[in-house]
Enzyme design. Structure first.
Site, PDB file in Angstrom:
ATOM      1  N   TYR A  54      -1.848 -20.992 -13.720  1.00  0.00           N
ATOM      2  CA  TYR A  54      -1.421 -21.183 -15.119  1.00  0.00           C
ATOM      3  C   TYR A  54      -0.890 -19.856 -15.674  1.00  0.00           C
ATOM      4  O   TYR A  54      -1.633 -18.888 -15.841  1.00  0.00           O
ATOM      5  CB  TYR A  54      -2.568 -21.686 -16.000  1.00  0.00           C
ATOM      6  CG  TYR A  54      -3.109 -23.049 -15.619  1.00  0.00           C
ATOM      7  CD1 TYR A  54      -2.381 -23.919 -14.803  1.00  0.00           C
ATOM      8  CD2 TYR A  54      -4.347 -23.483 -16.072  1.00  0.00           C
ATOM      9  CE1 TYR A  54      -2.883 -25.167 -14.461  1.00  0.00           C
ATOM     10  CE2 TYR A  54      -4.856 -24.737 -15.735  1.00  0.00           C
ATOM     11  CZ  TYR A  54      -4.117 -25.567 -14.923  1.00  0.00           C
ATOM     12  OH  TYR A  54      -4.628 -26.795 -14.576  1.00  0.00           O
ATOM     13  N   SER A 199      -5.270 -34.073 -18.554  1.00  0.00           N
ATOM     14  CA  SER A 199      -4.270 -34.712 -19.425  1.00  0.00           C
ATOM     15  C   SER A 199      -4.844 -35.986 -20.067  1.00  0.00           C
ATOM     16  O   SER A 199      -4.204 -37.048 -20.049  1.00  0.00           O
ATOM     17  CB  SER A 199      -2.985 -35.021 -18.648  1.00  0.00           C
ATOM     18  OG  SER A 199      -2.417 -33.839 -18.113  1.00  0.00           O
TER      19      SER A 199
HETATM   20  N1  LIG Z   1      -5.759 -30.292 -12.057  1.00  0.00           N
HETATM   21  C1  LIG Z   1      -4.516 -30.409 -12.429  1.00  0.00           C
HETATM   22  O1  LIG Z   1      -3.597 -30.579 -11.606  1.00  0.00           O
HETATM   23  C2  LIG Z   1      -4.184 -30.335 -13.897  1.00  0.00           C
HETATM   24  C3  LIG Z   1      -2.925 -30.767 -14.361  1.00  0.00           C
HETATM   25  C4  LIG Z   1      -2.669 -30.697 -15.735  1.00  0.00           C
HETATM   26  C5  LIG Z   1      -3.633 -30.216 -16.586  1.00  0.00           C
HETATM   27  N2  LIG Z   1      -4.841 -29.775 -16.105  1.00  0.00           N
HETATM   28  C6  LIG Z   1      -5.893 -29.254 -17.004  1.00  0.00           C
HETATM   29  O2  LIG Z   1      -6.190 -30.267 -17.953  1.00  0.00           O
HETATM   30  C7  LIG Z   1      -6.081 -29.743 -19.272  1.00  0.00           C
HETATM   31  C8  LIG Z   1      -5.676 -30.846 -20.237  1.00  0.00           C
HETATM   32  O3  LIG Z   1      -4.501 -31.506 -19.836  1.00  0.00           O
HETATM   33  P1  LIG Z   1      -3.095 -31.263 -20.539  1.00  0.00           P
HETATM   34  O4  LIG Z   1      -3.169 -30.058 -21.398  1.00  0.00           O
HETATM   35  O5  LIG Z   1      -2.088 -31.329 -19.447  1.00  0.00           O
HETATM   36  O6  LIG Z   1      -2.860 -32.568 -21.395  1.00  0.00           O
HETATM   37  P2  LIG Z   1      -3.555 -33.223 -22.677  1.00  0.00           P
HETATM   38  O7  LIG Z   1      -4.864 -32.616 -22.910  1.00  0.00           O
HETATM   39  O8  LIG Z   1      -3.468 -34.678 -22.448  1.00  0.00           O
HETATM   40  O9  LIG Z   1      -2.523 -32.875 -23.842  1.00  0.00           O
HETATM   41  C9  LIG Z   1      -2.218 -31.574 -24.233  1.00  0.00           C
HETATM   42  C10 LIG Z   1      -1.149 -31.682 -25.290  1.00  0.00           C
HETATM   43  O10 LIG Z   1      -1.669 -32.423 -26.396  1.00  0.00           O
HETATM   44  C11 LIG Z   1      -1.544 -31.671 -27.591  1.00  0.00           C
HETATM   45  N3  LIG Z   1      -2.740 -31.973 -28.406  1.00  0.00           N
HETATM   46  C12 LIG Z   1      -4.031 -31.711 -28.127  1.00  0.00           C
HETATM   47  N4  LIG Z   1      -4.841 -32.183 -29.091  1.00  0.00           N
HETATM   48  C13 LIG Z   1      -4.028 -32.767 -30.008  1.00  0.00           C
HETATM   49  C14 LIG Z   1      -4.265 -33.425 -31.240  1.00  0.00           C
HETATM   50  N5  LIG Z   1      -5.505 -33.617 -31.712  1.00  0.00           N
HETATM   51  N6  LIG Z   1      -3.187 -33.899 -31.936  1.00  0.00           N
HETATM   52  C15 LIG Z   1      -1.912 -33.732 -31.457  1.00  0.00           C
HETATM   53  N7  LIG Z   1      -1.644 -33.116 -30.299  1.00  0.00           N
HETATM   54  C16 LIG Z   1      -2.692 -32.634 -29.575  1.00  0.00           C
HETATM   55  C17 LIG Z   1      -1.443 -30.225 -27.175  1.00  0.00           C
HETATM   56  O11 LIG Z   1      -0.726 -29.527 -28.152  1.00  0.00           O
HETATM   57  P3  LIG Z   1      -0.763 -27.923 -28.311  1.00  0.00           P
HETATM   58  O12 LIG Z   1      -0.417 -27.374 -26.961  1.00  0.00           O
HETATM   59  O13 LIG Z   1       0.286 -27.676 -29.309  1.00  0.00           O
HETATM   60  O14 LIG Z   1      -2.106 -27.543 -28.767  1.00  0.00           O
HETATM   61  C18 LIG Z   1      -0.681 -30.352 -25.858  1.00  0.00           C
HETATM   62  O15 LIG Z   1       0.695 -30.477 -26.119  1.00  0.00           O
HETATM   63  C19 LIG Z   1      -5.067 -28.617 -19.124  1.00  0.00           C
HETATM   64  O16 LIG Z   1      -5.138 -27.699 -20.181  1.00  0.00           O
HETATM   65  C20 LIG Z   1      -5.469 -28.020 -17.798  1.00  0.00           C
HETATM   66  O17 LIG Z   1      -6.565 -27.147 -17.958  1.00  0.00           O
HETATM   67  C21 LIG Z   1      -5.112 -29.866 -14.773  1.00  0.00           C
END
Ligand SMILES: NC(=O)c1ccc[n+]([C@@H]2O[C@H](COP(=O)([O-])OP(=O)(O)OC[C@H]3O[C@@H](n4cnc5c(N)ncnc54)[C@H](OP(=O)(O)O)[C@@H]3O)[C@@H](O)[C@H]2O)c1
Length: 325
Positions: A54, A199
């Site tokens: 990341y 996600s």
């Molecule tokens: N193992 C893997 O391959 C893998 C892949 C992807 C992700 N991950 C991990 O999983 C974590 C979470 O997944 P993700 O970040 O991809 O997706 P997510 O949690 O589904 O969504 C993140 C997005 O949602 C927005 N958001 C969060 N809370 C919100 C709310 N209450 N209202 C409106 N928008 C909101 C964030 O905005 P802002 O950014 O503007 O705050 C960001 O754009 C990642 O941070 C990472 O650590 C792992």
């Protein structure tokens, strides 16, 4: 904040995904990210998720620097196995490099021990037994406490568990992506392996606050993801609008309902919604207090019907790199 167990590892039921603080979803905001990290711990969100890839090390350094005086307050999860070089993404699970990757992460994180160390993707050229064997040595040496695997099939999980206990599988799982329900989630339950949905907000889609994407902004990874393109995006948004209306009738936000629905899937599930903003974090945390009846859980799943979700979650090369049953 309530807690749950991933194998023998106790974590807050909701964690914090830190990826977006360094890459992936629009402009970074370091000062707000720092406030968000501290606020998470203050609210009892004590399960933090990062990875060496990341921001190419930026994210691990950020978490390590900002929380260096609070290291004993949280469970630290990081990953190795995906790396980018000259714009190309590679997967490397070769056992001889596992110790080096771990040492680098420990240094960036400014800590002596990683609580949960994941293989980020299966390297299909390396038997999983070899990769996990090298990871198990890190546990014996005290550099790592527990092991995890990301985006693996039930088959791979079983082979890995025969080498060393696996505490958690982390895979994409949300109302939009229900794939784990077929094989890997039942295998986790059978083998006492926790499950960490990544996600969980469908990369913001399920919050109903993402109304359009800047297709020109190539730093936003959604700009290439099929689910966020053209007609697929419009179809998915229409479904989310109906979901948001249901949330409103229930007196909560759509994103909160999406998280509560995941938590209602059972014990040993700890979603890690990602945000770099305090306001979003606070809203997401409140989802842990929402209780859903069985009828509501079913009703929600029928509004966001996985068969009606348009578009794959990754482009073809990303889909091909997944380890699926
Ligand atoms: N193992 C893997 O391959 C893998 C892949 C992807 C992700 N991950 C991990 O999983 C974590 C979470 O997944 P993700 O970040 O991809 O997706 P997510 O949690 O589904 O969504 C993140 C997005 O949602 C927005 N958001 C969060 N809370 C919100 C709310 N209450 N209202 C409106 N928008 C909101 C964030 O905005 P802002 O950014 O503007 O705050 C960001 O754009 C990642 O941070 C990472 O650590 C792992």
């Amino acid at each position: 904040m309530q807690t749950t167990f991933l194998g023998d590892l106790e974590v807050s039921v909701l964690g914090l995904g830190c990826m977006g603080m360094s890459q992936a979803y629009g402009k970074a905001d370091l000062a707000e990210s720092e406030r968000t990290l501290h606020r998470a711990l203050d609210l009892g969100v004590t399960f933090l998720d990062t990875a060496n890839v990341y921001g190419m090390g930026h994210n691990e350094k950020l978490v390590g620097r900002v929380l260096k005086d609070r290291r004993d307050e949280f469970v630290l999860a990081t990953k190795f196995g995906i790396w980018m070089e000259d714009g190309n993404r590679g997967v490397n699970g070769r056992p001889e490099q596992v110790r080096d990757r771990c040492e680098e992460s420990l240094k960036r994180l400014g800590t002596d021990v990683i609580d949960l160390y994941y293989l980020h993707r299966l390297d299909k050229t390396v038997p999983i037994e070899d990769t996990v064997g090298a990871m198990a040595e890190l546990v014996r040496e005290g550099k790592v406490r527990y092991l995890g695997l990301s985006e693996v099939s039930a088959r791979t999980l079983r082979r890995a568990c025969a080498v060393h206990p696996i505490s958690a599988v982390q895979s994409e799982y949300s109302l939009f992506t229900r794939d784990p329900e077929a094989h890997v989630l039942p295998a986790c339950r059978e083998l006492n392996v926790g499950f960490v949905p990544f996600s969980p907000l469908g990369r913001a889609m399920l919050t109903n606050r993402l109304q359009e994407l800047d297709a020109q902004d190539k730093s936003d990874m959604r700009s290439t993801m099929p689910r966020f393109q053209g007609e697929s995006f419009d179809n998915n948004l229409a479904m989310v609008r109906a979901f948001a209306e249901y949330a409103e009738s229930r007196g909560c936000q759509a994103g909160q309902l999406a998280l509560a629905w995941l938590l209602a899937q059972g014990e040993g599930i700890a979603p890690i919604p990602g945000t770099k903003r305090v306001a979003y974090l606070e809203e997401n945390v409140a989802a842990a207090d929402l209780e859903l009846s069985e009828d509501e859980v079913d009703e929600i799943a029928s509004i966001v019907d996985p068969l009606r979700v348009s578009g794959e979650r990754y482009v073809a090369s990303g889909m091909a790199s997944l380890d699926r049953d």
